[in-house]
Design a protein around this motif. Structure first.
Motif, PDB file in Angstrom:
ATOM      1  N   GLN A  21       0.859  -1.188   0.000  1.00 53.95           N
ATOM      2  CA  GLN A  21       0.000   0.000   0.000  1.00 53.95           C
ATOM      3  C   GLN A  21       0.889   1.229   0.000  1.00 53.95           C
ATOM      4  O   GLN A  21       1.971   1.218   0.593  1.00 53.95           O
ATOM      5  N   ILE A  22       0.420   2.289  -0.647  1.00 53.65           N
ATOM      6  CA  ILE A  22       1.108   3.573  -0.601  1.00 53.65           C
ATOM      7  C   ILE A  22       0.148   4.582   0.012  1.00 53.65           C
ATOM      8  O   ILE A  22      -1.002   4.706  -0.426  1.00 53.65           O
ATOM      9  N   ASP A  23       0.623   5.303   1.013  1.00 48.24           N
ATOM     10  CA  ASP A  23      -0.167   6.374   1.622  1.00 48.24           C
ATOM     11  C   ASP A  23       0.019   7.621   0.761  1.00 48.24           C
ATOM     12  O   ASP A  23       1.101   8.212   0.759  1.00 48.24           O
ATOM     13  N   PRO A  24      -1.019   8.040   0.018  1.00 45.93           N
ATOM     14  CA  PRO A  24      -0.867   9.192  -0.867  1.00 45.93           C
ATOM     15  C   PRO A  24      -0.598  10.502  -0.121  1.00 45.93           C
ATOM     16  O   PRO A  24      -0.047  11.439  -0.694  1.00 45.93           O
TER      17      PRO A  24
ATOM     18  N   GLY B 196       6.584  11.649  -4.383  1.00 45.70           N
ATOM     19  CA  GLY B 196       6.891  11.437  -5.791  1.00 45.70           C
ATOM     20  C   GLY B 196       8.359  11.276  -6.128  1.00 45.70           C
ATOM     21  O   GLY B 196       8.772  11.592  -7.235  1.00 45.70           O
ATOM     22  N   HIS B 197       9.138  10.760  -5.204  1.00 48.60           N
ATOM     23  CA  HIS B 197      10.559  10.535  -5.491  1.00 48.60           C
ATOM     24  C   HIS B 197      10.768   9.431  -6.524  1.00 48.60           C
ATOM     25  O   HIS B 197      11.780   9.416  -7.204  1.00 48.60           O
ATOM     26  N   GLY B 198       9.855   8.492  -6.602  1.00 49.55           N
ATOM     27  CA  GLY B 198       9.905   7.451  -7.620  1.00 49.55           C
ATOM     28  C   GLY B 198      10.788   6.264  -7.314  1.00 49.55           C
ATOM     29  O   GLY B 198      11.010   5.412  -8.159  1.00 49.55           O
ATOM     30  N   ARG B 199      11.295   6.182  -6.112  1.00 46.54           N
ATOM     31  CA  ARG B 199      12.161   5.052  -5.779  1.00 46.54           C
ATOM     32  C   ARG B 199      11.403   3.737  -5.813  1.00 46.54           C
ATOM     33  O   ARG B 199      11.962   2.712  -6.195  1.00 46.54           O
ATOM     34  N   CYS B 200      10.143   3.753  -5.429  1.00 43.81           N
ATOM     35  CA  CYS B 200       9.364   2.511  -5.405  1.00 43.81           C
ATOM     36  C   CYS B 200       9.261   1.908  -6.802  1.00 43.81           C
ATOM     37  O   CYS B 200       9.543   0.729  -7.001  1.00 43.81           O
TER      38      CYS B 200
ATOM     39  N   TYR C  73       3.598  10.574  -8.845  1.00 40.05           N
ATOM     40  CA  TYR C  73       3.485   9.956  -7.527  1.00 40.05           C
ATOM     41  C   TYR C  73       3.356   8.442  -7.669  1.00 40.05           C
ATOM     42  O   TYR C  73       2.795   7.943  -8.640  1.00 40.05           O
ATOM     43  N   GLY C  74       3.867   7.710  -6.701  1.00 37.15           N
ATOM     44  CA  GLY C  74       3.822   6.259  -6.739  1.00 37.15           C
ATOM     45  C   GLY C  74       2.419   5.715  -6.596  1.00 37.15           C
ATOM     46  O   GLY C  74       1.592   6.267  -5.859  1.00 37.15           O
TER      47      GLY C  74
ATOM     48  N   PRO D 126      11.790   7.648   1.167  1.00 36.29           N
ATOM     49  CA  PRO D 126      12.184   8.679   2.132  1.00 36.29           C
ATOM     50  C   PRO D 126      11.061   9.106   3.080  1.00 36.29           C
ATOM     51  O   PRO D 126      11.330   9.516   4.207  1.00 36.29           O
ATOM     52  N   GLU D 127       9.822   9.013   2.630  1.00 38.20           N
ATOM     53  CA  GLU D 127       8.687   9.438   3.460  1.00 38.20           C
ATOM     54  C   GLU D 127       8.037   8.295   4.215  1.00 38.20           C
ATOM     55  O   GLU D 127       7.029   8.493   4.892  1.00 38.20           O
ATOM     56  N   HIS D 128       8.542   7.071   4.040  1.00 37.77           N
ATOM     57  CA  HIS D 128       7.947   5.883   4.677  1.00 37.77           C
ATOM     58  C   HIS D 128       6.469   5.785   4.302  1.00 37.77           C
ATOM     59  O   HIS D 128       5.624   5.499   5.145  1.00 37.77           O
ATOM     60  N   ALA D 129       6.186   6.010   3.011  1.00 37.02           N
ATOM     61  CA  ALA D 129       4.808   6.007   2.522  1.00 37.02           C
ATOM     62  C   ALA D 129       4.306   4.628   2.123  1.00 37.02           C
ATOM     63  O   ALA D 129       3.130   4.463   1.838  1.00 37.02           O
TER      64      ALA D 129
END
Length: 66
Positions: free
Chosen positions: A4-7, A12-16, A31-32, A56-59
């Protein structure tokens, strides 16, 4: 397990989607997003955890992880 991604946390770093393109994509603004229903299939656990640890945001959360 499911990804899951918490919007609200995603910046939007795109690492995922760079690290796990079979599990994550990007929306029109970069955004992921989780692909499909977020199910992490056999053999995808390592890349899912890599995406989680590099956000980086632990999203990103993995739900139902044993």
């Amino acid at each position: 397990m499911k990804a899951q991604i918490d919007p609200g946390r995603c910046q939007g770093h795109g690492r995922c989607y760079d690290l796990a393109p079979d599990l994550f994509g990007e929306d029109d603004e970069g955004y992921g997003t989780v692909l499909g229903d977020g199910t992490v299939g056999p053999g995808q656990e390592r890349t899912a955890r890599l995406a989680v640890s590099n956000c980086p945001e632990h999203a990103i959360d993995l739900v139902g992880e044993a």
